[in-house]
Design a protein around this motif. Structure first.
Motif, PDB file in Angstrom:
ATOM      1  N   ILE A   1       0.837  -0.992   0.112  1.00 52.70           N
ATOM      2  CA  ILE A   1       0.023   0.260  -0.386  1.00 52.70           C
ATOM      3  C   ILE A   1       0.998   1.330  -0.396  1.00 52.70           C
ATOM      4  N   VAL A   2       0.756   1.911  -0.940  1.00 47.37           N
ATOM      5  CA  VAL A   2       1.377   3.199  -1.202  1.00 47.37           C
ATOM      6  C   VAL A   2       0.266   4.383  -0.895  1.00 47.37           C
ATOM      7  N   LEU A   3       0.571   5.342   0.257  1.00 42.85           N
ATOM      8  CA  LEU A   3      -0.666   6.754   0.593  1.00 42.85           C
ATOM      9  C   LEU A   3       0.893   7.624  -0.141  1.00 42.85           C
ATOM     10  N   ALA A   4      -0.339   9.211  -0.122  1.00 42.55           N
ATOM     11  CA  ALA A   4       0.959   9.697  -0.770  1.00 42.55           C
ATOM     12  C   ALA A   4      -0.441  11.082   0.551  1.00 42.55           C
ATOM     13  N   VAL A   5       0.955  11.935   1.166  1.00 44.51           N
ATOM     14  CA  VAL A   5      -0.469  13.064   2.164  1.00 44.51           C
ATOM     15  C   VAL A   5       0.433  13.701   1.624  1.00 44.51           C
ATOM     16  N   ASP A   6      -0.566  15.243   1.822  1.00 42.65           N
ATOM     17  CA  ASP A   6      -0.301  16.690   0.865  1.00 42.65           C
ATOM     18  C   ASP A   6      -2.029  17.666   1.119  1.00 42.65           C
ATOM     19  N   VAL A   7      -1.552  18.867   1.029  1.00 36.82           N
ATOM     20  CA  VAL A   7      -2.422  20.393   1.736  1.00 36.82           C
ATOM     21  C   VAL A   7      -2.527  20.553   0.159  1.00 36.82           C
ATOM     22  N   SER A   8      -3.798  20.950  -0.045  1.00 39.53           N
ATOM     23  CA  SER A   8      -3.985  21.640  -0.972  1.00 39.53           C
ATOM     24  C   SER A   8      -5.233  22.792  -0.234  1.00 39.53           C
ATOM     25  N   ASN A   9      -5.596  24.145  -0.901  1.00 41.52           N
ATOM     26  CA  ASN A   9      -6.309  25.244   0.402  1.00 41.52           C
ATOM     27  C   ASN A   9      -7.146  26.026  -1.064  1.00 41.52           C
ATOM     28  N   TRP A  10      -8.452  25.917  -0.133  1.00 41.15           N
ATOM     29  CA  TRP A  10      -9.800  26.677  -0.443  1.00 41.15           C
ATOM     30  C   TRP A  10      -9.231  27.865   0.024  1.00 41.15           C
ATOM     31  N   LEU A  11      -9.039  29.101  -1.289  1.00 46.13           N
ATOM     32  CA  LEU A  11      -8.965  30.063  -1.222  1.00 46.13           C
ATOM     33  C   LEU A  11     -10.354  31.218  -0.734  1.00 46.13           C
ATOM     34  N   ARG A  12      -9.951  31.538   0.599  1.00 48.77           N
ATOM     35  CA  ARG A  12     -11.154  32.998   0.948  1.00 48.77           C
ATOM     36  C   ARG A  12     -10.312  34.317   0.735  1.00 48.77           C
ATOM     37  N   PRO A  13      -9.587  34.772  -0.049  1.00 48.00           N
ATOM     38  CA  PRO A  13      -9.097  36.014   0.233  1.00 48.00           C
ATOM     39  C   PRO A  13     -10.726  36.850   0.561  1.00 48.00           C
ATOM     40  N   ASP A  14     -11.657  36.724   0.074  1.00 42.13           N
ATOM     41  CA  ASP A  14     -12.256  38.504   0.330  1.00 42.13           C
ATOM     42  C   ASP A  14     -12.869  37.897   1.442  1.00 42.13           C
TER      43      ASP A  14
ATOM     44  N   ALA B   1     -13.858  32.219   9.734  1.00 38.91           N
ATOM     45  CA  ALA B   1     -13.009  32.490  10.762  1.00 38.91           C
ATOM     46  C   ALA B   1     -12.092  30.842  10.100  1.00 38.91           C
ATOM     47  N   ASP B   2     -10.351  31.616  10.935  1.00 33.59           N
ATOM     48  CA  ASP B   2      -9.739  30.265  11.288  1.00 33.59           C
ATOM     49  C   ASP B   2      -9.239  30.250   9.388  1.00 33.59           C
ATOM     50  N   ARG B   3      -8.953  31.134   9.063  1.00 34.00           N
ATOM     51  CA  ARG B   3      -8.785  31.339   7.765  1.00 34.00           C
ATOM     52  C   ARG B   3      -7.038  31.607   8.486  1.00 34.00           C
ATOM     53  N   LEU B   4      -5.842  31.027   6.886  1.00 33.41           N
ATOM     54  CA  LEU B   4      -4.167  31.067   7.482  1.00 33.41           C
ATOM     55  C   LEU B   4      -3.568  32.002   6.195  1.00 33.41           C
ATOM     56  N   PHE B   5      -3.040  31.970   6.350  1.00 27.67           N
ATOM     57  CA  PHE B   5      -2.520  32.500   5.310  1.00 27.67           C
ATOM     58  C   PHE B   5      -1.565  31.207   4.412  1.00 27.67           C
ATOM     59  N   CYS B   6      -2.067  30.959   3.103  1.00 28.15           N
ATOM     60  CA  CYS B   6      -1.694  29.773   1.882  1.00 28.15           C
ATOM     61  C   CYS B   6      -1.036  30.144   1.431  1.00 28.15           C
ATOM     62  N   HIS B   7       0.168  29.300   0.644  1.00 30.81           N
ATOM     63  CA  HIS B   7       1.200  29.315   0.273  1.00 30.81           C
ATOM     64  C   HIS B   7       0.942  29.022  -1.576  1.00 30.81           C
ATOM     65  N   VAL B   8       0.864  30.354  -2.311  1.00 32.81           N
ATOM     66  CA  VAL B   8      -0.214  29.552  -3.519  1.00 32.81           C
ATOM     67  C   VAL B   8       1.111  29.944  -4.746  1.00 32.81           C
ATOM     68  N   TYR B   9       1.651  29.652  -5.647  1.00 38.11           N
ATOM     69  CA  TYR B   9       2.478  29.269  -6.840  1.00 38.11           C
ATOM     70  C   TYR B   9       1.553  29.422  -7.794  1.00 38.11           C
ATOM     71  N   GLY B  10       2.715  31.464  -7.711  1.00 40.41           N
ATOM     72  CA  GLY B  10       2.280  31.750  -9.601  1.00 40.41           C
ATOM     73  C   GLY B  10       2.324  30.975 -10.460  1.00 40.41           C
ATOM     74  N   ARG B  11       1.795  32.225 -12.211  1.00 42.17           N
ATOM     75  CA  ARG B  11       1.874  31.587 -13.167  1.00 42.17           C
ATOM     76  C   ARG B  11       3.787  31.464 -13.637  1.00 42.17           C
ATOM     77  N   ALA B  12       4.516  32.980 -13.181  1.00 46.98           N
ATOM     78  CA  ALA B  12       5.662  32.806 -13.564  1.00 46.98           C
ATOM     79  C   ALA B  12       6.599  32.604 -12.710  1.00 46.98           C
TER      80      ALA B  12
END
Length: 480
Positions: free
Chosen positions: A100-113, A118-129
């Motif tokens: 069994i091979v497991l993968a763990v990763d984080v995906s962000n639900w962005l809510r800038p506005d 509550a409970d929002r954090l600053f999420c690292h997002v890669y730009g296009r460049a």
């Protein structure tokens, strides 16, 4: 609850497994069950990508109004522990050796506005460049999924946890992985004598800390490390007649300085169809250098010595990049063979299949489309998306290829999740439908005309609410 173990001759077919999961999923909905279940069916059966929640109330599978839809998300209840156990009891993909091979990763639900959420954090997002990364407020979710062998866009999501402002990401991930592994053991997916479960992670995780915390589980941790890391080689044998305190570590191994690299234990070359020639070199018993910062600041006593296998992977080319940089991997296992090294880096490349699942969640199933205010409602919607994706995976051998005229035909076993979703409406009519019929009702009067809201929603700050000391000295002074 998980599916019971049955003999091979009584193994239920795909249709029975799908019907059993739908019944189990419905039993996990302990509040507003009918509305939440039909909302999930609307996600699966609506034509095209999901753009908004209110559009789902117009689907034929959702027999209730839009008010019941929002009421289910805001006031409904889901037995998360029971749903997690149900997911762990489903058939899981395995590699050729039964691992069994497991993968763990984080995906962000962005809510800038969403200043009232509550409970929002600053999420690292890669730009296009290149160099255009940003920090955008949102809700980060940590996913754990089982990976399939070979190139595919399918994964089996087993768990998700939202990271809050007071959470230690490494500690939360360790507890999440421990719970997932224990549920797999209880479901009978792993028994004594089976190959250890391999967990793959990217550079955002402290793979050494996870290996230390999960050392009592039958798992191997594999993760990518930064190219500027410094590791230590095993300490050399003490020569007769030597004086002074014996060294704790051997010479340094700097990833950015080839002069510090000794001869590798294994060097393999593999021809791939996508990356050209892949060269893998490995060094045994290398230990990352630990410091009393971040996740090790609260560690009592001396810092441990954690040995593992270091892998340097160099491929000939990447899509769009003819001169790719090498990838450094570290595995918590030692004494590996050349076959183990090849299996590890190939399993790490399969970790990127989870990115296809995130893209499906956001672009097709509409995971991040709703403008929900409370994080509790966002959690309910996230679990509904996971339940919908699980039903697509179970319906994979049952779906027909309803391709568009410009698409290439494919065999049923190679259908993507989006193409399985096109035919789910036909499958739904043949499987169990536990949700009850809606009762006739009239909509409420709503807010009287001309009235205003005298109780505005409170605003919430973004970011961590608990600040930790950056050094062990500061922590001791504060505690004293």
């Amino acid at each position: 609850m998980g599916l019971p173990d049955t003999p091979a001759e009584a193994d239920p077919g795909p249709a029975a497994v799908l019907a059993t999961f739908r019944q189990g999923f419905y039993r996990c909905l302990t509040g507003r069950a009918d509305a939440l279940f039909e909302l999930t069916d609307a996600v699966l059966c609506t034509d095209g990508p999901v753009h908004s929640l209110v559009d789902l109330s117009l689907a034929a599978e959702h027999r209730r109004g839009h008010g019941a839809l929002y009421d289910g998300l805001n006031s409904g209840r889901i037995d998360i522990d029971r749903l997690r156990t149900t997911l762990a009891g489903l058939p899981l993909p395995r590699t050729a050796g039964g691992r069994i091979v497991l993968a763990v990763d984080v995906s962000n639900w962005l809510r800038p506005d969403a200043s009232t959420s509550a409970d929002r954090l600053f999420c690292h997002v890669y730009g296009r460049a290149k160099g255009q990364a940003q920090m955008i407020p949102g809700w980060p979710y940590s996913f754990v999924a089982a990976l399939e062998p070979g190139r595919t866009s399918w994964t089996a999501i087993l768990d998700v946890v939202r990271l809050g402002p007071t959470d230690d990401a490494t500690a939360v991930t360790a507890d999440q992985l421990r719970d997932v592994v224990n549920r797999l053991v209880e479901a009978g997916h792993w028994r004594d004598g089976d190959p250890e479960i391999l967990i793959a992670a990217d550079t955002g995780y402290d793979i050494t800390r996870l290996a230390f915390v999960l050392a009592d589980l039958p798992v191997q941790l594999l993760g990518r490390i930064r190219t500027d890391r410094v590791l230590r080689q095993p300490k050399p044998p003490r020569l007769p007649g030597s004086t002074g305190r014996p060294p704790k570590h051997g010479p340094e191994f700097r990833l950015d300085n080839p002069l510090t690299w000794p001869a590798p234990q294994h060097h393999t070359t593999t021809d791939t169809s996508r990356y050209g020639t892949a060269d893998a070199c490995s060094w045994d018993r290398l230990r990352p250098r630990l410091t009393r910062r971040t996740c090790w600041i609260d560690h009592d006593g001396d810092l441990p010595v954690i040995e593992g296998t270091l892998i340097r992977l160099q491929v000939e080319h990447l899509p769009g990049d003819r001169d790719p940089k090498p990838v450094w991997l570290w595995c918590s296992a030692t004494g590996a063979s050349a076959a183990d090294v090849d299996r590890w880096w190939q399993s790490f490349l399969r970790r990127f299949d989870l990115e296809h699942t995130f893209r499906l969640f956001k672009q097709t199933l509409g995971w991040t489309r709703p403008k929900l205010r409370t994080p509790e409602a966002a959690d309910r919607w996230t679990w509904l998306i996971i339940a919908a994706h699980t039903q697509l995976r179970l319906a994979r051998p049952l779906a027909a290829d309803l391709r568009r005229p410009w698409e290439r035909p494919t065999t049923p076993g190679r259908l993507t999740p989006a193409r399985v979703r096109r035919g789910f409406r036909n499958l739904r009519a043949k499987t169990t439908l536990p949700a009850g019929a809606p009762k006739p009702a009239r909509p409420g009067p709503g807010r009287p005309p001309g009235s205003t809201n005298h109780r505005p929603a409170p605003r919430h700050d973004v970011g961590k609410t608990v600040k930790r000391d950056l050094s062990i000295t500061a922590r001791k002074q504060r505690g004293g």
